[in-house]
Design a protein around this motif. Structure first.
Motif, PDB file in Angstrom:
ATOM      1  N   GLU A  89      -0.952   2.221  14.026  1.00  0.00           N
ATOM      2  CA  GLU A  89      -0.053   1.780  12.967  1.00  0.00           C
ATOM      3  C   GLU A  89       0.900   2.912  12.552  1.00  0.00           C
ATOM      4  OE1 GLU A  89      -3.096  -1.227  10.617  1.00  0.00           O
ATOM      5  OE2 GLU A  89      -3.268   0.946  10.354  1.00  0.00           O
ATOM      6  N   GLY A  96       0.634   5.494   9.348  1.00  0.00           N
ATOM      7  CA  GLY A  96      -0.787   5.300   9.560  1.00  0.00           C
ATOM      8  C   GLY A  96      -1.593   6.556   9.331  1.00  0.00           C
ATOM      9  N   ALA A 147       3.680  -1.047  10.836  1.00  0.00           N
ATOM     10  CA  ALA A 147       2.540  -1.473  10.020  1.00  0.00           C
ATOM     11  C   ALA A 147       2.783  -2.776   9.276  1.00  0.00           C
ATOM     12  CB  ALA A 147       2.189  -0.372   9.023  1.00  0.00           C
ATOM     13  N   VAL A 172      -6.304  -0.008  14.011  1.00  0.00           N
ATOM     14  CA  VAL A 172      -5.739  -0.683  12.840  1.00  0.00           C
ATOM     15  C   VAL A 172      -6.665  -0.517  11.638  1.00  0.00           C
ATOM     16  CG1 VAL A 172      -4.443  -2.401  14.180  1.00  0.00           C
ATOM     17  CG2 VAL A 172      -6.817  -2.874  13.529  1.00  0.00           C
ATOM     18  N   THR A 173      -6.100  -0.706  10.442  1.00  0.00           N
ATOM     19  CA  THR A 173      -6.867  -0.686   9.186  1.00  0.00           C
ATOM     20  C   THR A 173      -6.608  -2.008   8.467  1.00  0.00           C
ATOM     21  OG1 THR A 173      -5.014   0.525   8.179  1.00  0.00           O
ATOM     22  CG2 THR A 173      -6.897   1.823   8.931  1.00  0.00           C
ATOM     23  N   GLN A 202      -4.456  -1.493   4.681  1.00  0.00           N
ATOM     24  CA  GLN A 202      -3.664  -0.672   5.593  1.00  0.00           C
ATOM     25  C   GLN A 202      -3.396   0.701   4.996  1.00  0.00           C
ATOM     26  OE1 GLN A 202      -0.363   0.689   5.983  1.00  0.00           O
ATOM     27  NE2 GLN A 202      -0.909   1.241   8.094  1.00  0.00           N
TER      28      GLN A 202
END
Length: 446
Positions: free
Chosen positions: A194, A197, A217, A232-233, A237
């Motif tokens: 991302e 990120g 993102a 990814v989160t 995010q």
């Protein structure tokens, strides 16, 4: 020889926001940072100081407990409270400016949690248990302690909707360690991350010699061709705070399936949602495609360097076989302590306490910054991100620095993204420090 208590040149202002205990701990902390108080100085008793300041004893006890928990002070049985012999981290590591040494900044970072000092007894009890336990004769199970993996599997099912067998859980030395072990067993190729990120993940990928591919993102991921993995989160995010919507989760998994890529889910702070209920883990939708990363850094302490990895079943044996050869398991004492902290309810206690503190602090941050900036996403967890032009962000950052605080620029998390603003953490500071930092930021934006 009896050491007499020092006199603390402190006054409290009841008109200021925040608790008196937080204000007092901040005043004492300032005296430690600027050198007014030295190592070995004995402080007045909580009762005596309360009398001097004209406050209840609970105020001084709260301040002392906070400073004891942070390592600034130490309690000597039968003697009193002293400035810690080892010194405090911020005072012990000065920043050199020419020939002068200045104290390091109090950082409002996105990764330091709030740990309620009232739970300190549980922390100490866990480490006493470690001290009396017998360590393994040689290298222990590279997957991690079986009892710990069982508790982690139970916790994942209970809090994240992720049903796994304890033998599918791998205990790691933190999130980036888990990411490194996972990428080591994947075929050559770039990793998509991302943008903006998590900077540590980016550097981990680069450190393995793999190309980094930017994933915007705020845009859906529909094409991962050529990538071997996508980091990814989705629950929160990092650092924009966005929750990945359901349709975009499905699209991400479809793109990963078409590219035969692994999705790496970093679930770093999902326990701290206070605006909505935590969304289920992405890994619960596709265990065969998603590798799940969890961490103790945000719930207990970053310095534990402890995390867990639940890889796709097809990769599990390869990861474990490699760890047998490299002896790269997490430290046994840390695992043993975290086992006790989980088992005895300490982790649940500090998470509940921190969630309440974050839920109270987040609106204060929003009230201060909303007139000048736009929130990048829902305010949750222990930080919030604010969009504003880079010149304004730099001006606010400099005003905070002059007041003794370090605040990160959003641009520092970006690679190809042009987003700018501030990332303001509110977990690892006291209420009084937060109020002073916000006032400084506002002075730079006004």
């Amino acid at each position: 020889m009896v050491t007499l208590p020092v006199t603390l040149p402190i006054t409290l202002d009841r008109s200021l926001p925040g608790s008196l205990g937080g204000q007092l701990s901040g005043r004492v902390r300032d005296l430690l940072v600027d050198g007014t108080l030295a190592r070995g100085d004995r402080l007045p008793s909580s009762r005596a100081l309360a009398g001097e300041l004209g406050v209840s004893r609970s105020v001084t006890e709260q301040a002392y407990e906070q400073l004891l928990a942070e390592g600034w002070l130490e309690a000597r049985r039968g003697s009193g409270t002293y400035v810690a012999a080892t010194g405090a981290a911020r005072a012990a590591v000065p920043t050199r400016v020419g020939a002068r040494a200045t104290p390091a900044l109090v950082r409002l970072d996105a990764g330091t949690p709030w740990i309620d000092p009232r739970h300190g007894a549980g922390w100490r009890r866990a480490w006493r248990e470690v001290s009396t336990a017998r360590p393994p004769r040689g290298y222990d199970d590279p997957r991690g302690l079986p009892e710990l993996r069982a508790l982690l599997a139970d916790r994942l099912a209970r809090t994240r909707g992720l049903a796994v067998d304890p033998d599918e859980v791998v205990v790691t030395n933190g999130t980036t360690d888990g990411l490194r072990h996972l990428l080591t067993v994947l075929p050559p190729g770039p990793v998509a991350l991302e943008d903006p990120g998590y900077r540590a993940a980016v550097e981990t990928v680069r450190g393995l010699g793999r190309p980094v591919r930017d994933l915007p993102a705020l845009a859906p991921v529909t094409d991962l061709r050529g990538a071997v993995a996508a980091y990814v989160t989705p629950a929160h995010q990092h650092p924009l705070g966005r929750v990945l919507p359901g349709p975009e989760r499905v699209a991400l998994l479809a793109a990963a399936g078409a590219a035969e890529a692994v999705v790496v889910e970093d679930d770093y702070d999902s326990e701290f949602r206070y605006d909505v209920a935590p969304v289920p883990a992405l890994a619960s939708l596709d265990r065969g495609r998603v590798a799940y990363l969890g961490t103790a850094a945000k719930s207990v302490a970053p310095s534990l360097r402890l995390g867990w990895l639940v890889p796709p079943p097809a990769l599990l044996d390869r990861i474990n076989d490699r760890r047998v050869v490299t002896h790269e398991g997490a430290a046994w004492p840390v695992q043993r302590a975290f086992l006790a902290l989980l088992r005895d309810g300490y982790v649940d206690q500090v998470v509940r306490s921190a969630r309440r503190v974050y839920a109270e602090r987040a609106p204060r941050v929003a009230a201060a910054l909303a007139p000048y900036a736009e929130p990048a996403g829902p305010v949750a967890g222990m930080y919030s991100t604010w969009l504003l032009p880079e010149p304004d962000a730099l001006r606010a950052q400099e005003a905070a620095r002059r007041a003794g605080f370090g605040v990160a620029l959003l641009s520092g998390y970006c690679r190809s993204s042009g987003l700018t603003g501030l990332v303001v953490g509110f977990g690892g500071v006291s209420d009084e420090e937060l109020d002073r930092a916000l006032a400084a930021l506002v002075s730079g934006l006004g």
